[in-house]
Design a protein around this motif. Sequence first.
Motif, PDB file in Angstrom:
ATOM      1  N   GLN A  10       0.846  -1.190   0.000  1.00 47.52           N
ATOM      2  CA  GLN A  10       0.000   0.000   0.000  1.00 47.52           C
ATOM      3  C   GLN A  10       0.881   1.239   0.000  1.00 47.52           C
ATOM      4  O   GLN A  10       1.930   1.264   0.635  1.00 47.52           O
ATOM      5  CB  GLN A  10      -0.877   0.002   1.252  1.00 47.52           C
ATOM      6  N   ASP A  12       0.704   5.185   1.043  1.00 47.20           N
ATOM      7  CA  ASP A  12      -0.102   6.062   1.898  1.00 47.20           C
ATOM      8  C   ASP A  12       0.614   7.401   2.013  1.00 47.20           C
ATOM      9  O   ASP A  12       1.414   7.611   2.919  1.00 47.20           O
ATOM     10  CB  ASP A  12      -0.284   5.396   3.259  1.00 47.20           C
ATOM     11  N   GLU A  42       1.728   0.235  -5.989  1.00 44.62           N
ATOM     12  CA  GLU A  42       1.279  -0.938  -5.252  1.00 44.62           C
ATOM     13  C   GLU A  42       1.480  -2.172  -6.118  1.00 44.62           C
ATOM     14  O   GLU A  42       1.163  -2.175  -7.300  1.00 44.62           O
ATOM     15  CB  GLU A  42      -0.178  -0.777  -4.839  1.00 44.62           C
TER      16      GLU A  42
END
Length: 56
Positions: A10, A12, A42
Motif C-alpha cells: 500500500q 499512503d 502498489e
Amino acid sequence: MEPREYVVEQIDGDYAHLRRTDAQEEELKLVARALLPDGIMEGSRLHYEMLEYTLV
C-alpha cells in the motif's frame, strides 16, 4: 544484514507499506517513499541490500 525481497502492499502519502516475500506472517514495514526508488506503485517488487532499495 542479509538481502531481502519486499512487495509494496500500500502507498499512503509519503510512506509505503512493504511486506517481506519470505515471511508473509510478519507485520508490514513502513518506509518513507523518499528512501524508495522512483516509479514504485502498489504491487511493485523491491530488493533491499546494503541499506538500499532497488526495483525488481
